[in-house]
Write a protein that holds these residues in place. Structure first.
Motif, PDB file in Angstrom:
ATOM      1  N   VAL A   1       0.836  -1.212   0.000  1.00 50.79           N
ATOM      2  CA  VAL A   1       0.000   0.000   0.000  1.00 50.79           C
ATOM      3  C   VAL A   1       0.865   1.255   0.000  1.00 50.79           C
ATOM      4  O   VAL A   1       0.599   2.201  -0.754  1.00 50.79           O
ATOM      5  N   ASN A   2       1.912   1.264   0.805  1.00 49.64           N
ATOM      6  CA  ASN A   2       2.783   2.438   0.846  1.00 49.64           C
ATOM      7  C   ASN A   2       3.461   2.676  -0.498  1.00 49.64           C
ATOM      8  O   ASN A   2       3.589   3.821  -0.939  1.00 49.64           O
ATOM      9  N   ARG A   3       3.899   1.615  -1.160  1.00 50.00           N
ATOM     10  CA  ARG A   3       4.529   1.768  -2.477  1.00 50.00           C
ATOM     11  C   ARG A   3       3.528   2.298  -3.493  1.00 50.00           C
ATOM     12  O   ARG A   3       3.860   3.169  -4.308  1.00 50.00           O
ATOM     13  N   LEU A   4       2.307   1.783  -3.446  1.00 45.57           N
ATOM     14  CA  LEU A   4       1.278   2.270  -4.372  1.00 45.57           C
ATOM     15  C   LEU A   4       0.971   3.742  -4.119  1.00 45.57           C
ATOM     16  O   LEU A   4       0.837   4.526  -5.064  1.00 45.57           O
ATOM     17  N   LEU A   5       0.853   4.111  -2.864  1.00 43.58           N
ATOM     18  CA  LEU A   5       0.566   5.514  -2.533  1.00 43.58           C
ATOM     19  C   LEU A   5       1.713   6.437  -2.938  1.00 43.58           C
ATOM     20  O   LEU A   5       1.473   7.547  -3.429  1.00 43.58           O
ATOM     21  N   ASP A   6       2.945   5.990  -2.749  1.00 45.11           N
ATOM     22  CA  ASP A   6       4.100   6.788  -3.184  1.00 45.11           C
ATOM     23  C   ASP A   6       4.048   7.010  -4.688  1.00 45.11           C
ATOM     24  O   ASP A   6       4.275   8.126  -5.173  1.00 45.11           O
ATOM     25  N   GLU A   7       3.769   5.953  -5.423  1.00 40.45           N
ATOM     26  CA  GLU A   7       3.691   6.066  -6.888  1.00 40.45           C
ATOM     27  C   GLU A   7       2.536   6.978  -7.298  1.00 40.45           C
ATOM     28  O   GLU A   7       2.679   7.812  -8.193  1.00 40.45           O
ATOM     29  N   LEU A   8       1.412   6.846  -6.636  1.00 37.71           N
ATOM     30  CA  LEU A   8       0.261   7.698  -6.941  1.00 37.71           C
ATOM     31  C   LEU A   8       0.578   9.167  -6.680  1.00 37.71           C
ATOM     32  O   LEU A   8       0.245  10.037  -7.494  1.00 37.71           O
ATOM     33  N   ARG A   9       1.243   9.435  -5.569  1.00 39.66           N
ATOM     34  CA  ARG A   9       1.633  10.827  -5.272  1.00 39.66           C
ATOM     35  C   ARG A   9       2.592  11.361  -6.330  1.00 39.66           C
ATOM     36  O   ARG A   9       2.476  12.501  -6.765  1.00 39.66           O
ATOM     37  N   ALA A  10       3.527  10.533  -6.770  1.00 41.31           N
ATOM     38  CA  ALA A  10       4.487  10.965  -7.793  1.00 41.31           C
ATOM     39  C   ALA A  10       3.777  11.250  -9.110  1.00 41.31           C
ATOM     40  O   ALA A  10       4.061  12.251  -9.768  1.00 41.31           O
ATOM     41  N   ILE A  11       2.863  10.381  -9.483  1.00 41.03           N
ATOM     42  CA  ILE A  11       2.141  10.570 -10.745  1.00 41.03           C
ATOM     43  C   ILE A  11       1.274  11.815 -10.688  1.00 41.03           C
ATOM     44  O   ILE A  11       1.267  12.618 -11.626  1.00 41.03           O
ATOM     45  N   THR A  12       0.540  12.005  -9.599  1.00 44.03           N
ATOM     46  CA  THR A  12      -0.335  13.175  -9.522  1.00 44.03           C
ATOM     47  C   THR A  12       0.465  14.463  -9.413  1.00 44.03           C
ATOM     48  O   THR A  12       0.035  15.499  -9.899  1.00 44.03           O
ATOM     49  N   ALA A  13       1.639  14.407  -8.810  1.00 41.23           N
ATOM     50  CA  ALA A  13       2.491  15.599  -8.755  1.00 41.23           C
ATOM     51  C   ALA A  13       2.939  15.982 -10.157  1.00 41.23           C
ATOM     52  O   ALA A  13       2.998  17.171 -10.495  1.00 41.23           O
ATOM     53  N   GLU A  14       3.246  14.996 -10.987  1.00 41.37           N
ATOM     54  CA  GLU A  14       3.654  15.274 -12.373  1.00 41.37           C
ATOM     55  C   GLU A  14       2.526  15.912 -13.162  1.00 41.37           C
ATOM     56  O   GLU A  14       2.756  16.808 -13.967  1.00 41.37           O
ATOM     57  N   THR A  15       1.296  15.455 -12.950  1.00 44.21           N
ATOM     58  CA  THR A  15       0.179  16.001 -13.729  1.00 44.21           C
ATOM     59  C   THR A  15      -0.218  17.394 -13.275  1.00 44.21           C
ATOM     60  O   THR A  15      -0.843  18.127 -14.015  1.00 44.21           O
ATOM     61  N   ARG A  16       0.176  17.766 -12.051  1.00 43.95           N
ATOM     62  CA  ARG A  16      -0.154  19.106 -11.554  1.00 43.95           C
ATOM     63  C   ARG A  16       0.867  20.153 -11.956  1.00 43.95           C
ATOM     64  O   ARG A  16       0.613  21.345 -11.818  1.00 43.95           O
ATOM     65  N   LYS A  17       2.032  19.716 -12.409  1.00 43.20           N
ATOM     66  CA  LYS A  17       3.067  20.670 -12.803  1.00 43.20           C
ATOM     67  C   LYS A  17       2.577  21.460 -14.012  1.00 43.20           C
ATOM     68  O   LYS A  17       2.061  20.891 -14.964  1.00 43.20           O
ATOM     69  N   PRO A  18       2.756  22.783 -13.964  1.00 43.33           N
ATOM     70  CA  PRO A  18       2.353  23.561 -15.136  1.00 43.33           C
ATOM     71  C   PRO A  18       3.237  23.201 -16.324  1.00 43.33           C
ATOM     72  O   PRO A  18       4.444  23.004 -16.191  1.00 43.33           O
ATOM     73  N   LYS A  19       2.613  23.096 -17.449  1.00 42.41           N
ATOM     74  CA  LYS A  19       3.352  22.780 -18.676  1.00 42.41           C
ATOM     75  C   LYS A  19       3.988  24.068 -19.182  1.00 42.41           C
ATOM     76  O   LYS A  19       3.333  25.089 -19.325  1.00 42.41           O
ATOM     77  N   ARG A  20       5.265  24.013 -19.429  1.00 43.92           N
ATOM     78  CA  ARG A  20       5.966  25.179 -19.958  1.00 43.92           C
ATOM     79  C   ARG A  20       6.193  24.971 -21.436  1.00 43.92           C
ATOM     80  O   ARG A  20       6.817  24.001 -21.842  1.00 43.92           O
ATOM     81  N   HIS A  21       5.633  25.860 -22.182  1.00 44.90           N
ATOM     82  CA  HIS A  21       5.787  25.774 -23.632  1.00 44.90           C
ATOM     83  C   HIS A  21       6.820  26.804 -24.068  1.00 44.90           C
ATOM     84  O   HIS A  21       6.756  27.957 -23.676  1.00 44.90           O
ATOM     85  N   ARG A  22       7.725  26.354 -24.861  1.00 42.91           N
ATOM     86  CA  ARG A  22       8.756  27.242 -25.367  1.00 42.91           C
ATOM     87  C   ARG A  22       8.545  27.371 -26.863  1.00 42.91           C
ATOM     88  O   ARG A  22       8.401  26.380 -27.569  1.00 42.91           O
ATOM     89  N   ALA A  23       8.513  28.589 -27.307  1.00 43.01           N
ATOM     90  CA  ALA A  23       8.331  28.817 -28.737  1.00 43.01           C
ATOM     91  C   ALA A  23       9.558  28.338 -29.487  1.00 43.01           C
ATOM     92  O   ALA A  23      10.692  28.523 -29.032  1.00 43.01           O
ATOM     93  N   PRO A  24       9.353  27.679 -30.613  1.00 42.70           N
ATOM     94  CA  PRO A  24      10.497  27.259 -31.419  1.00 42.70           C
ATOM     95  C   PRO A  24      11.296  28.480 -31.875  1.00 42.70           C
ATOM     96  O   PRO A  24      10.753  29.570 -32.032  1.00 42.70           O
ATOM     97  N   GLU A  25      12.570  28.284 -32.079  1.00 48.85           N
ATOM     98  CA  GLU A  25      13.451  29.382 -32.481  1.00 48.85           C
ATOM     99  C   GLU A  25      12.980  30.060 -33.768  1.00 48.85           C
ATOM    100  O   GLU A  25      13.195  31.224 -33.965  1.00 48.85           O
ATOM    101  N   SER A  26      12.348  29.322 -34.633  1.00 46.23           N
ATOM    102  CA  SER A  26      11.951  29.898 -35.928  1.00 46.23           C
ATOM    103  C   SER A  26      10.577  30.556 -35.898  1.00 46.23           C
ATOM    104  O   SER A  26      10.118  31.056 -36.907  1.00 46.23           O
ATOM    105  N   SER A  27       9.904  30.585 -34.734  1.00 43.87           N
ATOM    106  CA  SER A  27       8.561  31.155 -34.709  1.00 43.87           C
ATOM    107  C   SER A  27       8.647  32.680 -34.767  1.00 43.87           C
ATOM    108  O   SER A  27       9.599  33.299 -34.294  1.00 43.87           O
ATOM    109  N   PRO A  28       7.617  33.324 -35.360  1.00 43.88           N
ATOM    110  CA  PRO A  28       7.617  34.785 -35.443  1.00 43.88           C
ATOM    111  C   PRO A  28       7.525  35.404 -34.054  1.00 43.88           C
ATOM    112  O   PRO A  28       6.954  34.823 -33.157  1.00 43.88           O
ATOM    113  N   ARG A  29       8.101  36.566 -33.921  1.00 41.57           N
ATOM    114  CA  ARG A  29       8.098  37.244 -32.626  1.00 41.57           C
ATOM    115  C   ARG A  29       7.312  38.554 -32.744  1.00 41.57           C
ATOM    116  O   ARG A  29       7.306  39.201 -33.776  1.00 41.57           O
ATOM    117  N   CYS A  30       6.688  38.899 -31.638  1.00 36.21           N
ATOM    118  CA  CYS A  30       5.962  40.177 -31.588  1.00 36.21           C
ATOM    119  C   CYS A  30       6.927  41.250 -31.110  1.00 36.21           C
ATOM    120  O   CYS A  30       7.809  41.015 -30.319  1.00 36.21           O
TER     121      CYS A  30
END
Length: 103
Positions: free
Chosen positions: A73-102
Motif C-alpha cells: 500500500v505504501n509503495r502504491l501511494l508513493d507512486e500515486l503521489r508521484a504521478i499526480t504531482a507530475e500532472t499538476r506541474k504547469p506545462k511550460r511551452h517554449r516557442a520554437p526558435e523559428s517562430s515569429p516574434r511580436c
C-alpha cells in the motif's frame, strides 16, 4: 477465458485481458462497449483499482501480513503521489526558435 464469460450485462473497465476475451467470443455472442463518461470516470476507475488492490493484498501470505500488505500500500501511494504531482506541474511551452516574434 472467452468461454468462461457468462452471458449477461456487465459494467467492467475493459482491460487488455478482457478486451482479448471479448475479441475471442464464440460465434453468436456479442459485446457492446462504450467510452467512460468524463463526469464519473474517476469513480469507475477508482472502483476498478480498489478491486485490483484488494486482490493483490489477498495474495500476500498470511505469515507476511499485515507488514507485507502495508508495504504494498505504501509503495502504491508513493507512486500515486508521484504521478499526480507530475500532472499538476504547469506545462511550460517554449516557442520554437523559428517562430515569429511580436515587437
Amino acid at each position: 477465458m472467452a468461454g468462461r464469460l457468462a452471458d449477461g450485462l456487465y459494467e467492467h473497465v475493459v482491460t487488455g485481458a478482457l478486451a482479448r476475451d471479448l475479441g475471442a467470443l464464440q460465434e453468436g455472442r456479442t459485446a457492446t462497449t462504450e467510452q467512460l463518461e468524463p463526469a464519473d470516470s474517476n469513480v469507475v476507475l477508482a472502483r476498478h483499482l480498489a478491486a485490483e488492490v484488494e486482490r493483490a493484498l489477498a495474495m500476500v501470505p498470511h505469515a507476511e501480513r499485515p507488514l507485507g500488505q502495508v508495504t504494498i500500500v505504501n509503495r502504491l501511494l508513493d507512486e500515486l503521489r508521484a504521478i499526480t504531482a507530475e500532472t499538476r506541474k504547469p506545462k511550460r511551452h517554449r516557442a520554437p526558435e523559428s517562430s515569429p516574434r511580436c515587437r
